[in-house]
Design an enzyme around this catalytic site. Structure first.
Site, PDB file in Angstrom:
ATOM      1  N   HIS A  44       0.838  -1.225   0.000  1.00 56.45           N
ATOM      2  CA  HIS A  44       0.000   0.000   0.000  1.00 56.45           C
ATOM      3  C   HIS A  44       0.861   1.260   0.000  1.00 56.45           C
ATOM      4  CE1 HIS A  44      -3.790   2.068   1.919  1.00 56.45           C
ATOM      5  NE2 HIS A  44      -3.088   2.940   1.216  1.00 56.45           N
ATOM      6  N   HIS A  88       1.396   5.339  -2.283  1.00 52.64           N
ATOM      7  CA  HIS A  88       0.876   6.300  -3.260  1.00 52.64           C
ATOM      8  C   HIS A  88       2.044   6.866  -4.051  1.00 52.64           C
ATOM      9  CE1 HIS A  88      -3.180   6.380  -1.415  1.00 52.64           C
ATOM     10  NE2 HIS A  88      -2.490   6.047  -0.329  1.00 52.64           N
ATOM     11  N   ARG A 114       1.371   8.775  -6.871  1.00 56.34           N
ATOM     12  CA  ARG A 114       0.817  10.074  -7.320  1.00 56.34           C
ATOM     13  C   ARG A 114       0.811  10.306  -8.821  1.00 56.34           C
ATOM     14  NH1 ARG A 114      -1.754  10.469  -2.721  1.00 56.34           N
ATOM     15  NH2 ARG A 114      -0.593  11.351  -0.987  1.00 56.34           N
ATOM     16  N   HIS A 138     -10.710   0.807   2.374  1.00 55.87           N
ATOM     17  CA  HIS A 138     -10.289   1.968   3.169  1.00 55.87           C
ATOM     18  C   HIS A 138     -11.276   2.037   4.332  1.00 55.87           C
ATOM     19  CE1 HIS A 138      -8.651   6.087   3.823  1.00 55.87           C
ATOM     20  NE2 HIS A 138      -9.811   6.205   4.441  1.00 55.87           N
ATOM     21  N   ASP A 179       1.572   2.833   3.500  1.00 52.86           N
ATOM     22  CA  ASP A 179       0.661   3.922   3.117  1.00 52.86           C
ATOM     23  C   ASP A 179       1.468   5.198   2.854  1.00 52.86           C
ATOM     24  OD1 ASP A 179      -1.574   5.319   2.388  1.00 52.86           O
ATOM     25  OD2 ASP A 179      -2.475   5.381   4.381  1.00 52.86           O
ATOM     26  N   HIS A 231       3.110  14.484   0.073  1.00 52.30           N
ATOM     27  CA  HIS A 231       2.379  15.716  -0.250  1.00 52.30           C
ATOM     28  C   HIS A 231       3.385  16.858  -0.352  1.00 52.30           C
ATOM     29  CE1 HIS A 231      -1.681  14.171   0.189  1.00 52.30           C
ATOM     30  NE2 HIS A 231      -1.349  13.591   1.328  1.00 52.30           N
TER      31      HIS A 231
HETATM   32  O1  DOR Z   1      -3.393   9.615   5.067  1.00 48.35           O
HETATM   33  C1  DOR Z   1      -3.753   9.144   4.001  1.00 48.35           C
HETATM   34  N1  DOR Z   1      -3.341   9.691   2.832  1.00 48.35           N
HETATM   35  N2  DOR Z   1      -4.583   8.123   3.994  1.00 48.35           N
HETATM   36  C2  DOR Z   1      -5.148   7.670   2.868  1.00 48.35           C
HETATM   37  O2  DOR Z   1      -5.866   6.713   2.915  1.00 48.35           O
HETATM   38  C3  DOR Z   1      -4.894   8.345   1.589  1.00 48.35           C
HETATM   39  C4  DOR Z   1      -3.598   9.031   1.605  1.00 48.35           C
HETATM   40  C5  DOR Z   1      -3.369   9.958   0.447  1.00 48.35           C
HETATM   41  O3  DOR Z   1      -3.689   9.606  -0.696  1.00 48.35           O
HETATM   42  O4  DOR Z   1      -2.802  11.022   0.667  1.00 48.35           O
END
Ligand code: DOR
Length: 411
Positions: free
Chosen positions: A66, A68, A70, A185, A292, A296
């Site tokens: 899991h 991201h 982006r 989720h 996870d 950002h």
């Molecule tokens: O904190 C999180 N950020 N939890 C998630 O399930 C999604 C993720 C995100 O995409 O930033």
């Protein structure tokens, strides 16, 4: 034939073979071709390249179910290339990326795009996860068969649960036929209350029981959810679950200290929840640890708590966070490594997560005791968003080997 690489003198920990002891490994042509415990070396070893790893742990490459990446859509937060680099630095050799991209990964075309971009990068194999519903909108199911054929590792509307029980039910029926999980989720769309997590987990376990489909609960965070999963497993319902390093190591007190850097979905919980998660992991109620990794930009994390983006950039601190639990005695080294290697390999149904002779040479070498200060400026990830910035960590990945090619990260 290329010269082999002898990895010599490390503490080999491979839960897939129940090995934990000093030994050596020989890799050649991208495969593990020889392995021995103790002070044995293969014939002619003087002719091989040698990686001396005395005092270090040698284990299968980590697998993250899991994260991201982006891309497509949010390349200011991360790209597939920077995400792969960060994962490799963190000791990961296989990662599964979530579909909350723009466009979302709800078509064969987008899945193929992500795979082809990832295949150009070295060091990590990327397995995309497809959406459950078109555009993650919770209205129509994607063509799950077509996405399975394109090679997805599972389906998820991650960031939110599948909006309705009816759609979740239909997805689980199909998941049974495809042999892939629907990844839940486990939160209500808004709110973040523990009861919301428990409600969605209960809903989806009930639907898995009814349909015989496979539900995988992502980032479990509450004691109540752990208990529901425990009961479901005892009943033989097909449910698996993951927990993140941050939910295992931080409580909601971190929000007071670090503000939006500690804002995640689901939220950080209480000490009692953390203890239940650790206990769940020890019992096998929770199957795996997944990062996870949610990069950002600084701007996304600015402003008031309610409107700031949720997520922690997790690849590059996952191991040291987890070693903190080993050093405190909360988990054993073998428990942590199993949850990062053979157990996620079993969920993926792939020949991964093992150092057995004949396996692809995906190997992580780390120093469990090395102290280092988290300098986010040095992160390979574009996401500098972590409450661990500036903290002193103990435990560091030093070498990651992917299909025999090795990357040295240094101290
Ligand atoms: O904190 C999180 N950020 N939890 C998630 O399930 C999604 C993720 C995100 O995409 O930033």
């Amino acid at each position: 034939m290329t010269k082999g690489l002898l990895i010599r003198g490390g503490r080999i920990i491979d839960p897939s073979q129940k090995i934990d002891g000093t030994g050596s490994l020989l890799i050649r042509e991208g495969k593990i071709v020889w392995q021995a415990q103790g002070e044995f070396f293969p014939p002619g070893w003087e002719n091989y390249n040698v990686l001396l790893v005395n005092g270090l742990v040698v284990c299968p490459g980590f697998i993250d179910f899991h994260c991201h990446l982006r891309e497509p859509g949010f390349v200011a937060k991360e790209t597939i290339a920077t995400g792969i680099q960060a994962a490799s630095k963190g000791g990961f050799t296989t990662i599964c990326c979530m579909p909350n991209t723009d466009p979302p990964m709800d078509s064969e075309e987008t899945i193929k795009y992500v795979k082809s971009k990832a295949d150009k990068e070295k060091g990590v194999v990327v397995l995309p996860i497809g959406c459950v519903t078109v555009g993650r909108k919770g209205k129509t199911l994607v063509d799950m068969k077509a996405l399975a054929k394109a090679g997805v590792a599972g389906f998820s509307d991650d960031g939110e649960p599948v909006k309705t029980a009816a759609l979740m039910k239909e997805a689980l029926v199909q998941s049974r036929e495809l042999g892939l999980p629907v990844i839940d989720h486990c939160e209500e769309p808004v709110g973040g209350a523990p009861e919301g997590e428990e409600r969605i987990v209960a809903r989806d376990i009930k639907l898995a029981e009814k349909t015989g489909g496979w539900v995988h609960i992502a980032h479990v965070s509450t004691a109540g959810a752990v208990q529901s999963i425990r009961k479901a497993k005892a009943k033989g319902i097909k449910v698996t679950a993951e927990v993140t390093p941050h939910h295992l190591t931080l409580t909601k007190d971190a929000v007071k200290k670090y503000g939006t850097l500690a804002k995640v979905n689901p939220p950080l919980r209480t000490k009692r929840d953390v203890q239940a998660l650790i206990q769940g992991l020890k019992e096998g109620v929770i199957d795996i640890i997944a990062t996870d990794h949610a990069p950002h930009t600084a701007a996304d994390k600015q402003g008031d708590f309610a409107s700031a983006a949720a997520g922690i950039s997790g690849f590059e601190t996952a191991l040291s966070s987890l070693m903190g639990l080993v050093h405190s005695g909360a988990l054993t080294m073998n428990e942590v490594i199993a949850c990062l290697t053979i157990k996620p390999a079993q969920i993926l149904g792939k020949q991964l997560g093992s150092l057995a002779v004949g396996m692809t040479a995906d190997i992580t070498v780390f120093d469990p005791d090395k102290e280092w200060t988290v300098n986010v400026k040095k992160f390979a990830s574009k996401g500098k968003n972590t409450p661990l910035a500036g903290s002193v960590q103990r435990g560091k990945v030093l070498v990651t080997i992917s299909a025999g090619e090795h990357f040295v990260w240094g101290g």
